[in-house]
Scaffold this motif. Structure first.
Motif, PDB file in Angstrom:
ATOM      1  N   THR A 188      -5.052   4.547   1.774  1.00 12.57           N
ATOM      2  CA  THR A 188      -3.765   4.313   2.424  1.00 12.57           C
ATOM      3  C   THR A 188      -3.385   5.478   3.333  1.00 12.57           C
ATOM      4  O   THR A 188      -2.803   5.273   4.401  1.00 12.57           O
TER       5      THR A 188
ATOM      6  N   PRO B 272       1.917   7.109   0.494  1.00 13.76           N
ATOM      7  CA  PRO B 272       0.701   6.300   0.291  1.00 13.76           C
ATOM      8  C   PRO B 272       0.292   6.232  -1.170  1.00 13.76           C
ATOM      9  O   PRO B 272       0.531   7.170  -1.943  1.00 13.76           O
TER      10      PRO B 272
ATOM     11  N   ILE C 265       0.798  -1.234   0.000  1.00 13.52           N
ATOM     12  CA  ILE C 265       0.000   0.000   0.000  1.00 13.52           C
ATOM     13  C   ILE C 265       0.828   1.281   0.000  1.00 13.52           C
ATOM     14  O   ILE C 265       0.275   2.364  -0.164  1.00 13.52           O
ATOM     15  N   VAL C 266       2.149   1.165   0.207  1.00 13.73           N
ATOM     16  CA  VAL C 266       2.975   2.376   0.247  1.00 13.73           C
ATOM     17  C   VAL C 266       4.258   2.165  -0.546  1.00 13.73           C
ATOM     18  O   VAL C 266       4.674   1.035  -0.815  1.00 13.73           O
TER      19      VAL C 266
ATOM     20  N   THR D  52      -5.122   4.975   6.520  1.00 18.64           N
ATOM     21  CA  THR D  52      -4.681   3.742   7.194  1.00 18.64           C
ATOM     22  C   THR D  52      -3.350   3.944   7.903  1.00 18.64           C
ATOM     23  O   THR D  52      -3.194   3.585   9.073  1.00 18.64           O
TER      24      THR D  52
END
Length: 294
Positions: A209, A204, A159-160, A212
């Protein structure tokens, strides 16, 4: 022996083996070896027995016997409480704590894996009774595979984007890229931080993201996993040598400041990328009806 003995025995064996496969002591050293594993394997055996006995009870029209599954659910909730209490007590003695969010995620996973064992034993025993041992073996393999998939989740690398950035000071302020971390006034501490510290920036991929990784529990999980895997250059009573994560309020990036004993940038990137995304930290603002494009 009666007609249900072999199906039940087969289901119990497969369910217990499934729990053993799902039980791993990794870099976090949890569950502990040997006593922690004995506890969870024993609970797995009980869960496998419950799942295996349910089918013969139903087929014999002993519907009241199935109510013990509700009792099992209550007992397995106690497993979550046990793990939560144990980890919470131990966490106060960690140089870099796990945090409550990480602990809750671990506790939930231990409870849910017992239900996966019940599911595996249930399916295995059912197919054994209806078909034969070969079909039951195939069903067992499928059930264990599904259980292994369900127990795994995404990690930070999904996600990153993780980039290394050298630490630098602007006056007394410590920065990773343009993200402010903390204020360090003592020149001696500044030298130690520049010598032993590493900085990383997580960018992100989308709006989900951003929210999160903004979660404080998710950030603490990153610091804990990095410190456990690579070590940490600090001791109690040294607040200036505490690893920290700060957020760029403009774009949602987060800057990571760590003090690993193993100062290997590539290893640190791999460790950060392998940190699990905590279920309680996941946010999906893009799914809101207020943010969707009409």
């Amino acid at each position: 022996m009666n007609e249900y003995t072999m199906p039940i025995l087969f289901g119990v064996i497969i369910g217990t083996l499934a729990r053993i496969l799902m039980l791993r002591t990794d870099y976090r050293q949890y569950p502990t070896y040997l006593h922690g594993k004995v506890i969870h394997v024993s609970l797995g055996f009980i869960a496998a027995s419950l799942g295996s006995v349910a089918i013969p009870a139903i087929m014999e029209l002993e519907f009241t016997a199935v109510t013990f599954l509700t009792v099992a659910a209550t007992q397995f909730r106690e497993v979550r409480n046990m793990e939560r209490n144990t980890l919470t007590e131990v966490d106060s003695f960690e140089l870099v704590p796990r945090g409550k969010t990480y602990i809750e995620g671990i506790a939930i996973s231990f409870e849910s894996r017992n239900y996966l064992v019940i599911f595996t034993s249930f399916i295995t025993t059912l197919t054994f009774i209806i078909f034969n041992v070969y079909v039951a073996l195939f069903a067992a393999i499928c059930s264990v595979t599904v259980s292994m998939i369900l127990m795994s989740g995404k990690t930070m690398k999904n996600i990153v984007q993780i980039d290394h950035h050298p630490l630098h000071f602007k006056g007394a302020g410590l920065y990773v890229d343009n993200i402010y971390i903390m204020n360090i006034g003592l020149p001696e501490r500044q030298e130690e931080i520049l010598k032993y510290g590493l900085g990383f920036v997580l960018t992100p991929n989308n709006i989900n993201t951003i929210t999160t990784i903004a979660n404080l529990g998710q950030r603490q999980a990153i610091l804990h996993d990095v410190s456990v895997t690579l070590g940490v250059f600090r001791d109690s009573g040294t607040p200036a040598l505490t690893p920290l994560i700060k957020r760029d309020l403009d774009d949602g990036r987060i800057g990571i400041f760590i003090l690993p004993q193993i100062r290997d940038v590539n290893k640190a990137i791999k460790v950060i990328g392998s940190v699990p995304i905590l279920e309680s930290a996941i946010r999906m603002p893009s799914e809101s009806t207020f943010t969707r494009k009409i």
